[in-house]
Design an enzyme around this catalytic site. Structure first.
Site, PDB file in Angstrom:
ATOM      1  N   ASP A   1      36.228  36.191  40.132  1.00 45.14           N
ATOM      2  CA  ASP A   1      36.790  37.511  40.422  1.00 45.14           C
ATOM      3  C   ASP A   1      35.743  38.567  40.755  1.00 45.14           C
ATOM      4  O   ASP A   1      36.006  39.759  40.655  1.00 45.14           O
ATOM      5  CB  ASP A   1      37.656  37.980  39.238  1.00 45.14           C
ATOM      6  CG  ASP A   1      36.867  38.074  37.939  1.00 45.14           C
ATOM      7  OD1 ASP A   1      35.702  37.645  37.913  1.00 45.14           O
ATOM      8  OD2 ASP A   1      37.430  38.578  36.951  1.00 45.14           O
TER       9      ASP A   1
ATOM     10  N   GLY B   1      33.299  36.281  28.744  1.00 46.19           N
ATOM     11  CA  GLY B   1      33.798  34.929  28.492  1.00 46.19           C
ATOM     12  C   GLY B   1      32.748  33.897  28.856  1.00 46.19           C
ATOM     13  O   GLY B   1      31.994  34.085  29.802  1.00 46.19           O
TER      14      GLY B   1
ATOM     15  N   THR C   1      31.464  33.386  35.229  1.00 47.22           N
ATOM     16  CA  THR C   1      32.855  33.513  34.778  1.00 47.22           C
ATOM     17  C   THR C   1      33.685  32.489  35.544  1.00 47.22           C
ATOM     18  O   THR C   1      33.445  32.279  36.737  1.00 47.22           O
ATOM     19  CB  THR C   1      33.417  34.937  35.012  1.00 47.22           C
ATOM     20  OG1 THR C   1      34.839  34.915  34.842  1.00 47.22           O
ATOM     21  CG2 THR C   1      33.125  35.465  36.402  1.00 47.22           C
TER      22      THR C   1
ATOM     23  N   ARG D   1      31.711  40.308  22.758  1.00 47.69           N
ATOM     24  CA  ARG D   1      32.046  41.606  23.367  1.00 47.69           C
ATOM     25  C   ARG D   1      31.378  42.651  22.475  1.00 47.69           C
ATOM     26  O   ARG D   1      31.226  42.434  21.272  1.00 47.69           O
ATOM     27  CB  ARG D   1      33.558  41.818  23.405  1.00 47.69           C
ATOM     28  CG  ARG D   1      34.346  40.560  23.768  1.00 47.69           C
ATOM     29  CD  ARG D   1      34.762  40.484  25.221  1.00 47.69           C
ATOM     30  NE  ARG D   1      35.343  39.154  25.483  1.00 47.69           N
ATOM     31  CZ  ARG D   1      35.597  38.671  26.685  1.00 47.69           C
ATOM     32  NH1 ARG D   1      35.312  39.372  27.756  1.00 47.69           N
ATOM     33  NH2 ARG D   1      36.133  37.500  26.854  1.00 47.69           N
TER      34      ARG D   1
ATOM     35  N   ASP E   1      32.532  40.828  35.377  1.00 42.79           N
ATOM     36  CA  ASP E   1      32.438  42.190  35.911  1.00 42.79           C
ATOM     37  C   ASP E   1      32.193  43.246  34.837  1.00 42.79           C
ATOM     38  O   ASP E   1      31.469  44.215  35.062  1.00 42.79           O
ATOM     39  CB  ASP E   1      33.671  42.528  36.755  1.00 42.79           C
ATOM     40  CG  ASP E   1      34.951  42.488  35.963  1.00 42.79           C
ATOM     41  OD1 ASP E   1      35.017  41.750  34.960  1.00 42.79           O
ATOM     42  OD2 ASP E   1      35.904  43.198  36.335  1.00 42.79           O
TER      43      ASP E   1
ATOM     44  N   ASP F   1      36.636  32.824  36.441  1.00 43.46           N
ATOM     45  CA  ASP F   1      37.725  33.477  37.192  1.00 43.46           C
ATOM     46  C   ASP F   1      37.483  33.652  38.694  1.00 43.46           C
ATOM     47  O   ASP F   1      38.428  33.906  39.436  1.00 43.46           O
ATOM     48  CB  ASP F   1      38.011  34.860  36.595  1.00 43.46           C
ATOM     49  CG  ASP F   1      38.611  34.763  35.198  1.00 43.46           C
ATOM     50  OD1 ASP F   1      39.168  33.702  34.877  1.00 43.46           O
ATOM     51  OD2 ASP F   1      38.505  35.740  34.431  1.00 43.46           O
TER      52      ASP F   1
ATOM     53  N   ARG G   1      43.568  36.688  35.289  1.00 40.65           N
ATOM     54  CA  ARG G   1      44.389  37.869  34.986  1.00 40.65           C
ATOM     55  C   ARG G   1      44.694  38.665  36.246  1.00 40.65           C
ATOM     56  O   ARG G   1      45.829  39.054  36.484  1.00 40.65           O
ATOM     57  CB  ARG G   1      43.688  38.754  33.955  1.00 40.65           C
ATOM     58  CG  ARG G   1      43.746  38.188  32.546  1.00 40.65           C
ATOM     59  CD  ARG G   1      43.155  39.167  31.548  1.00 40.65           C
ATOM     60  NE  ARG G   1      41.759  39.469  31.868  1.00 40.65           N
ATOM     61  CZ  ARG G   1      40.712  38.877  31.279  1.00 40.65           C
ATOM     62  NH1 ARG G   1      40.904  37.984  30.348  1.00 40.65           N
ATOM     63  NH2 ARG G   1      39.480  39.196  31.614  1.00 40.65           N
TER      64      ARG G   1
HETATM   65  P1  ATP Z   1      34.962  37.879  31.725  1.00 45.27           P
HETATM   66  O1  ATP Z   1      35.229  38.171  33.178  1.00 45.27           O
HETATM   67  O2  ATP Z   1      34.706  36.448  31.473  1.00 45.27           O
HETATM   68  O3  ATP Z   1      35.950  38.512  30.789  1.00 45.27           O
HETATM   69  P2  ATP Z   1      33.240  40.135  31.366  1.00 45.27           P
HETATM   70  O4  ATP Z   1      31.769  40.283  31.480  1.00 45.27           O
HETATM   71  O5  ATP Z   1      34.063  40.870  32.382  1.00 45.27           O
HETATM   72  O6  ATP Z   1      33.542  38.577  31.364  1.00 45.27           O
HETATM   73  P3  ATP Z   1      34.022  41.995  29.293  1.00 45.27           P
HETATM   74  O7  ATP Z   1      34.588  41.765  27.947  1.00 45.27           O
HETATM   75  O8  ATP Z   1      34.811  42.823  30.249  1.00 45.27           O
HETATM   76  O9  ATP Z   1      33.686  40.562  29.883  1.00 45.27           O
HETATM   77  O10 ATP Z   1      32.591  42.706  29.138  1.00 45.27           O
HETATM   78  C1  ATP Z   1      31.599  42.166  28.274  1.00 45.27           C
HETATM   79  C2  ATP Z   1      30.870  43.318  27.597  1.00 45.27           C
HETATM   80  O11 ATP Z   1      30.239  44.128  28.607  1.00 45.27           O
HETATM   81  C3  ATP Z   1      31.761  44.287  26.831  1.00 45.27           C
HETATM   82  O12 ATP Z   1      32.069  43.840  25.534  1.00 45.27           O
HETATM   83  C4  ATP Z   1      30.904  45.550  26.801  1.00 45.27           C
HETATM   84  O13 ATP Z   1      29.929  45.458  25.797  1.00 45.27           O
HETATM   85  C5  ATP Z   1      30.224  45.500  28.159  1.00 45.27           C
HETATM   86  N1  ATP Z   1      30.962  46.352  29.136  1.00 45.27           N
HETATM   87  C6  ATP Z   1      32.091  46.025  29.788  1.00 45.27           C
HETATM   88  N2  ATP Z   1      32.503  47.034  30.581  1.00 45.27           N
HETATM   89  C7  ATP Z   1      31.607  48.027  30.392  1.00 45.27           C
HETATM   90  C8  ATP Z   1      31.487  49.357  30.905  1.00 45.27           C
HETATM   91  N3  ATP Z   1      32.369  49.869  31.777  1.00 45.27           N
HETATM   92  N4  ATP Z   1      30.459  50.105  30.468  1.00 45.27           N
HETATM   93  C9  ATP Z   1      29.560  49.618  29.586  1.00 45.27           C
HETATM   94  N5  ATP Z   1      29.618  48.377  29.063  1.00 45.27           N
HETATM   95  C10 ATP Z   1      30.621  47.592  29.449  1.00 45.27           C
END
Ligand code: ATP
Length: 320
Positions: free
Chosen positions: A130, A11, A126, A72, A103, A128, A172
């Site tokens: 978190d 995000g 982020t 994503r 994360d 959040d 969340r």
């Molecule tokens: P936000 O907290 O704002 O949602 P985020 O970084 O947690 O941000 P995610 O959609 O969970 O957002 O992850 C972003 C991208 O990181 C995913 O689309 C994927 O490409 C990669 N990713 C997430 N988790 C994994 C994982 N366990 N292993 C490999 N790649 C991952």
């Protein structure tokens, strides 16, 4: 190391642009060749990588969102995809990657660093808040200020009509946006994933407020507990107060970053580049007790959650 790329993932959050600027300008000052990757890991897989110069980050410090865009990527979940991403970087001679995200993005970066020769430095971006290893994530302060502005406006109209308003905010699994906004905005109750919903206690609290002559009641609700509409329906079954709902949604993600976020952005960006130049394999940059830290990425991902009991206590007492 001679070449470093920067990407934003997950995000978007206010302050990402200021952080890209800091990383690029600091990298250039250390004679690094700097690159930007469009649309996070998805852009990396497509080879959507371009050279960045000083002027590439002109006039972005104040802008919300991310000039590198974010996305994503399903393919990055697979080892095969991460190998492809590594090859895209290696083809340009890029050895270090700055990942600004949440994360999920950190998990992906940790795997990339573990499975390939690419070094990563992760920056918590982020709204959040978190990520447990850091006191604050980039964008959180701005998001809470956005919520506070909304709460101020909502309070004006609610107190004119003696109404209760449930304000649903993002979060969340982490209730920090709701909790910090509840304290800062003088809310009457807060419902977060950490504490869960005690409907009877909440209804009793609202009735007590009514007895004390409160002209309005604001309830801050984290989206991870339930929707504002669902809480309204549950409360309507146990009280006869006039209830309204506001879901703030994506308005919390946008906006010009606050001073606090701009300072974090600058300091995080510099530290991430320093980690890569120092040859750290996988680092997570953060802030603890106002000091910028660089933890081992794997350790950062299993850091215990911050103790919020004092803040919940303050909130509970001041809500009464
Ligand atoms: P936000 O907290 O704002 O949602 P985020 O970084 O947690 O941000 P995610 O959609 O969970 O957002 O992850 C972003 C991208 O990181 C995913 O689309 C994927 O490409 C990669 N990713 C997430 N988790 C994994 C994982 N366990 N292993 C490999 N790649 C991952």
């Amino acid at each position: 190391m001679k070449k470093i790329a920067v990407l934003t993932s997950g995000g978007d959050a206010p302050g990402m642009n200021a952080c890209i600027r800091a990383a690029v300008r600091f990298g250039l000052s250390k004679n690094m060749e700097m690159y930007g990757v469009m649309r996070g890991y998805e852009g990396l897989l497509k080879g959507d990588i371009f050279r960045m110069f000083r002027h590439s980050v002109t006039d972005i410090i104040q802008r919300g969102g991310t000039i590198l865009k974010t996305a994503r990527s399903e393919r990055f979940f697979d080892e095969e995809g991460r190998k492809e991403a590594r090859d895209r970087l290696a083809a340009l001679g890029i050895e270090g990657l700055v990942v600004i995200g949440g994360d999920g993005s950190f998990n992906g970066a940790a795997k990339l660093a573990c499975e390939t020769d690419i070094k990563v430095a992760c920056i918590p971006g982020t709204i959040d808040n978190d990520l447990n290893y850091t006191d604050y994530t980039l964008g959180f302060d701005t998001a809470v200020n956005t919520v506070l502005n909304a709460v101020n406006n909502i309070r004006d109209t609610m107190s004119s009509h003696d109404r209760v308003c449930i304000v649903e905010v993002m979060g969340r699994s982490c209730g920090d946006i709701a909790l910090f906004s509840a304290i800062g905005g003088g809310a009457d109750a807060v419902v977060t994933p950490e504490k869960g919903l005690d409907l009877d206690a909440l209804a009793a609290q609202l009735k007590q407020g009514e007895k004390l002559g409160k002209s309005s009641n604001i309830i801050l609700l984290s989206e991870g507990v339930c929707s504002a509409q669902s809480l309204k329906e549950q409360l309507a079954a146990v009280t006869d107060m006039t209830l309204r709902t506001v879901t703030l949604g994506h308005v919390q993600r946008g906006g010009s970053p606050s001073l606090r976020d701009r300072l974090l952005a600058a300091r995080f960006g510099v530290k991430a580049i320093e980690c890569l130049i120092a040859g750290k394999n996988a680092a997570a940059v953060g802030v603890r007790n106002e000091e910028i830290v660089a933890d081992d990425l794997q350790k950062a991902l299993v850091y215990p959650a911050a103790d919020r009991s004092e803040l919940f206590k303050v909130c509970e007492i001041l809500c009464r």
